[in-house]
Scaffold this active site. Structure first.
Site, short mmCIF file in Angstrom:
data_model
loop_
_atom_site.label_atom_id
_atom_site.label_comp_id
_atom_site.label_asym_id
_atom_site.label_seq_id
_atom_site.Cartn_x
_atom_site.Cartn_y
_atom_site.Cartn_z
N GLY A 186 3.66 8.04 1.80
CA GLY A 186 4.48 6.95 2.28
C GLY A 186 4.16 5.65 1.56
O GLY A 186 3.17 5.55 0.86
N THR A 187 5.04 4.66 1.71
CA THR A 187 4.80 3.36 1.14
C THR A 187 4.82 2.36 2.29
O THR A 187 5.62 2.51 3.21
CB THR A 187 5.92 3.00 0.14
N VAL A 188 3.95 1.35 2.22
CA VAL A 188 3.94 0.33 3.26
C VAL A 188 4.40 -0.98 2.64
O VAL A 188 3.91 -1.39 1.59
CB VAL A 188 2.53 0.18 3.89
N LYS A 193 6.43 1.00 7.41
CA LYS A 193 6.02 2.26 6.78
C LYS A 193 7.26 3.09 6.47
O LYS A 193 8.08 3.35 7.34
CB LYS A 193 5.08 3.02 7.70
N GLY A 243 0.19 5.56 0.61
CA GLY A 243 -0.67 6.73 0.66
C GLY A 243 0.00 7.84 -0.11
O GLY A 243 0.91 7.60 -0.90
N GLY A 244 -0.45 9.05 0.14
CA GLY A 244 0.12 10.20 -0.53
C GLY A 244 1.58 10.36 -0.19
O GLY A 244 2.39 10.70 -1.03
N GLY A 260 0.85 -1.19 0.00
CA GLY A 260 0.00 0.00 0.00
C GLY A 260 0.87 1.22 0.00
O GLY A 260 2.06 1.16 0.28
N ASP A 302 -7.10 12.33 13.45
CA ASP A 302 -7.36 11.96 12.06
C ASP A 302 -8.14 10.66 11.98
O ASP A 302 -7.75 9.73 11.28
CB ASP A 302 -6.03 11.89 11.29
#
Ligand SMILES: *[C@@H]1O[C@H](CO)[C@@H](O)[C@H](O)[C@H]1NC(C)=O
Ligand SMILES: *[C@@H]1O[C@H](CO)[C@@H](O)[C@H](O)[C@H]1NC(C)=O
Ligand SMILES: *[C@@H]1O[C@H](CO)[C@@H](O)[C@H](O)[C@H]1NC(C)=O
Ligand SMILES: *[C@@H]1O[C@H](CO)[C@@H](O)[C@H](O)[C@H]1NC(C)=O
Length: 753
Positions: free
Chosen positions: A448-450, A464, A445-446, A443, A561
């Site tokens: 970071g990469t997991v 992460k 997100g805007g 995965g 959040d």
């Protein structure tokens, strides 16, 4: 610069500087006894004041007729405030307001800008100016050569008709000019002059005098600085008080290409050097375009001064400039050499980059014969390779020290040892993820990469890794370690460790196999989603985790959040709250804390958005939105009802009107029965505008746990909250107040994150 490269550069420069020395200086010396400045503005050649002082077309006048400081003018009335030969620009001050609108029949009218003289050296700089229009409900069109080249419209918001206050986007701190009260648009191709057409879009003239109406061409960024005074309601609009507006013009030297047979004509004409770029360290650039022809001269890299004069470009002494070199430095013609002192190695271009070497691997730069130079170059290449490896090692050490320092600062001292035990070496993570193999990505997100990784003890983990290295990102990662290392709860994602050897720390979590709640609700459509029982349990578990964070830990933590993307589900669909990057601890003695607004649009507490005051009740709001999302299976950030209402508003109104079914997920209606309405009432209570009327997370948790039980009513612990959970509290006063907050919040167009 590595020593090898430095040597090569030195050799090249020796050759170049001898070549340059052979060029005889041209005849174009600065014309003697010509004024070099006027009113504090420097006038460099090719500009000049008076006969014989300038290149044709570059004549300026020094106006002393007004008394006081003389003014440098171009044309008849444009004041010059700065001439930049480096940028080939002239900054003028348009004090008369070059756009003169002739008003005929209301606001509609036309005007012109410019008149710099087509064929002259000046055009409007398209890179450095904007077309700026202020006013309410007006549209302005920029016309060049009979065609529309730019257009923008500025509106004032409708909802403020009730209050009579005009909202301009400039009011929201950032002074943005984005269509509310002000609009701006780039100018496509620079021309010497423009026509401007203006139209009022306000048929009833309701807004005519709300904001000063003006059409301008102005230097980019000017509006941000001037907006507060320009849009000041109380001063009102007066055409006579037009502020002087800075405008940037590009200039170019005329070219009369001498086309010689067999000589390529790309770039500058062959006589350019002789006719304009007089300095031997200058280069010539063709800047011809659709609306102008000509070229500009620039000093070569490493030189500064006036390229239009013989001997005008002077060598820059880089060694005298701060921050250029932190080792030994030697200035050369057009450049410099920088190396670590004898007996040290590393990177001389960064502060403290040179490290005393114990191996004695140092390079001395000396003068030698050709053969020994060659040997030295070869040796230097080997040494530089070795140094690169050492440097990577040093960086790792430095990041580790920095990050550990930040982390320890964030932690109360007795907890520090817990965090220390969580530190994982980088090699271990590289092994676990096969050196961050693309195939291991699960995965991103805007920011970071997991990665999925398998540690040597066969634990499956999620790692992460941030994509960007900015301080805020580093702070958020450190923050997450600091918070999670103090938290141990079944419904909060577990942090196994962190790696501090990279600039932005890597975080190692327990691996949660079943994805996010968001994915289950919205991505797997149209297949049936989670059952009602699962949804209720997930809500209860999330509430439990938040209740714990708000009250059970030594000092309260606000998540900030909460959204469906941050609720992870494991193999048995147990909820795990994740992503604590934005979370904050609240000191016990201060019930609220002022912070930079963070959160996700759609879930963000409007009151927190406005006041910046962070309390646990902001999480309660986001949780209420999450409940609505579970009940409706609609995305809070993008959903709009047929009347353009947000999910929160539409849900609230539906409940108040007894028409809840219209907004619910059909699956919930089928499976949920009587519980659904009770959860809906709870959700609406959570999103109340009045912070004090929202339940606490503990109350929410209790209510959810008791659902389906014998009494089915709310458990009240706090008798200070009389309005909660009366459904008649949903009167129109509150909903309309909520509406105006939301509408305003939508208009503000600045969504953090
Ligand atoms: C520059 O010279 C031209 C032609 O001689 C003249 O028309 C123009 O007004 C002069 N401009 C200024 C600023 O003096
Ligand atoms: C020249 O251009 C640079 C980059 O756009 C800008 O930062 C600088 O202020 C300009 N200098 C002048 C004198 O206009
Ligand atoms: C608007 O103008 C008034 C009167 O000149 C002044 O007192 C006030 O501070 C100004 N407001 C802003 C935001 O500049
Ligand atoms: C300069 O550039 C323009 C447009 O790119 C071209 O038409 C013109 O021939 C060039 N001038 C010279 C002298 O090369």
């Amino acid at each position: 610069m590595t020593p090898a490269a430095a040597l090569t550069v030195l050799l090249l420069q020796l050759c170049l500087s001898t070549a340059a020395a052979q060029v005889t200086p041209g005849a174009g010396m600065p014309p003697p006894r010509c004024p070099t400045s006027c009113g504090g503005v420097k006038v460099p050649y090719p500009f000049g004041i008076g006969n014989g002082c300038h290149r044709p077309g570059f004549n300026l006048t020094c106006d002393r007729t007004r008394g006081g400081e003389p003014r440098l003018l171009v044309g008849s009335d444009l004041q010059v405030v700065e001439i930049s030969l480096t940028n080939s620009t002239v900054r003028i001050l348009d004090s008369a307001g070059q756009v003169k609108l002739t008003f005929s029949g209301g606001l509609d009218g036309t005007g012109t800008w410019g008149g710099l003289g087509a064929g002259g050296p000046y055009v409007l700089s398209e890179m450095r100016n904007h077309f700026v229009v202020t006013g309410c409900n007006v549209q302005a069109t920029l016309v060049g050569d009979g065609g529309v080249v730019g257009c923008c419209s500025s509106f004032c918001s409708i909802n403020d008709r009730w209050t009579g206050v005009v909202t301009s986007s400039a009011g929201y701190g950032g002074a943005a000019c984005s269509g509310i009260g002000c609009c701006e648009t780039p100018i496509p191709i620079g021309r010497p002059s423009y026509d401007v057409e203006m139209r009022s879009l306000d048929a009833s003239n309701e807004y005519a005098d709300r904001l000063p109406i003006a059409v301008r061409i102005a230097e980019r960024g000017w509006f941000e600085g001037a907006s507060t005074t320009l849009l000041n309601d109380s001063t009102g609009y007066s055409p006579s008080r037009q502020p002087a507006v800075p405008v940037v013009l590009d200039f170019a030297v005329d070219s009369k290409p001498v086309v010689l047979p067999g000589v390529a004509t790309s770039g500058c004409p062959v006589d350019a050097r002789r006719s304009a770029c007089q300095s031997s360290h200058a280069s010539c650039h063709n800047v011809s375009g659709m609306y102008r022809s000509g070229y500009v001269c620039r000093c070569l890299d490493g030189y500064q001064g006036n390229p239009y004069l013989a001997g005008g470009c002077q060598d820059i002494d880089e060694c005298a400039l701060p921050g250029m070199c932190f080792g030994e430095c030697t200035n050369t013609a057009g450049g410099h050499l920088c190396w670590c002192p004898r007996g040290a190695q590393g990177d001389p271009l960064i502060r403290n980059g040179c490290i005393k070497s114990s191996l004695g691997l140092s390079v001395g730069i000396g003068v030698g014969s050709g053969a020994s130079l060659l040997l030295m170059v070869l040796g230097a290449i080997l040494v530089s390779r070795k140094m690169k490896q050492r440097r990577a090692k040093m960086l790792k050490k430095r990041f580790f020290r920095q990050n550990r320092g930040h982390l320890l600062q964030q932690l109360v001292s007795q907890k520090a040892d817990i965090a220390e035990r969580m530190i994982v070496p980088l090699v271990e993570l590289q092994k676990a993820t096969n050196s961050f193999d693309k195939a291991r990505e699960i995965g991103g997100g805007g920011h970071g990469t997991v990665y999925k990784g398998i540690m040597s003890d066969l634990h499956v983990v999620a790692i992460k890794k941030s994509k960007i290295t900015i301080q805020r990102e580093i702070d958020e990662f450190i923050n997450e370690v600091a918070i999670l290392s103090q938290v141990n709860h079944r419904n909060v994602v577990k942090l196994f460790g962190c790696c501090l050897e990279t600039e932005v720390p890597l975080l190692v979590y327990e691996f949660i196999s079943n994805g996010t709640l968001y994915h289950h609700l919205h991505v797997q459509e149209p297949a049936p989603s989670l059952t009602w029982e699962d949804r209720l349990r997930i809500a209860t578990e999330t509430a439990r985790a938040l209740g714990y964070l708000h009250s059970a830990v030594s000092f309260p933590i606000v998540h900030r959040d909460i959204k469906s993307q941050n609720i992870l589900l494991d193999g048995s669909l147990i909820a795990k709250v994740s992503d604590f990057g934005a979370s904050r601890c609240i000191q016990v003695d201060q019930a609220e804390t002022a912070t930079v607004i963070q959160g996700t649009f759609g879930y963000l507490d409007p009151l927190y958005f406005y006041s910046g005051q962070l309390t646990e009740k902001s999480d309660v709001y986001s949780f209420g939105v999450l409940l609505m999302e579970l009940l409706t299976r609609k995305k809070p950030c993008s959903y709009r009802s047929s009347e353009e209402e947000t999910l929160v508003r539409y849900f609230t109104a539906s409940l108040a009107a007894g028409k809840l079914v219209r907004v619910l997920d059909p699956q919930v209606v089928k499976e949920g029965g009587k519980e659904v309405e009770e959860v809906a009432v709870l959700a609406v209570a959570c999103v109340r505008i009045e912070v004090d009327h929202r339940p606490t997370m503990r109350q929410v948790e209790m209510t959810l746990e008791n659902l389906g039980g014998s009494h089915g009513s709310f458990v009240m612990h706090d008798k200070d909250v009389p309005k909660y959970p009366m459904i008649e509290g949903m009167n129109m006063e509150e909903t309309s107040q909520q509406y105006s907050y939301e509408a305003e919040y939508l208009l503000s167009s600045r969504y953090p994150r």
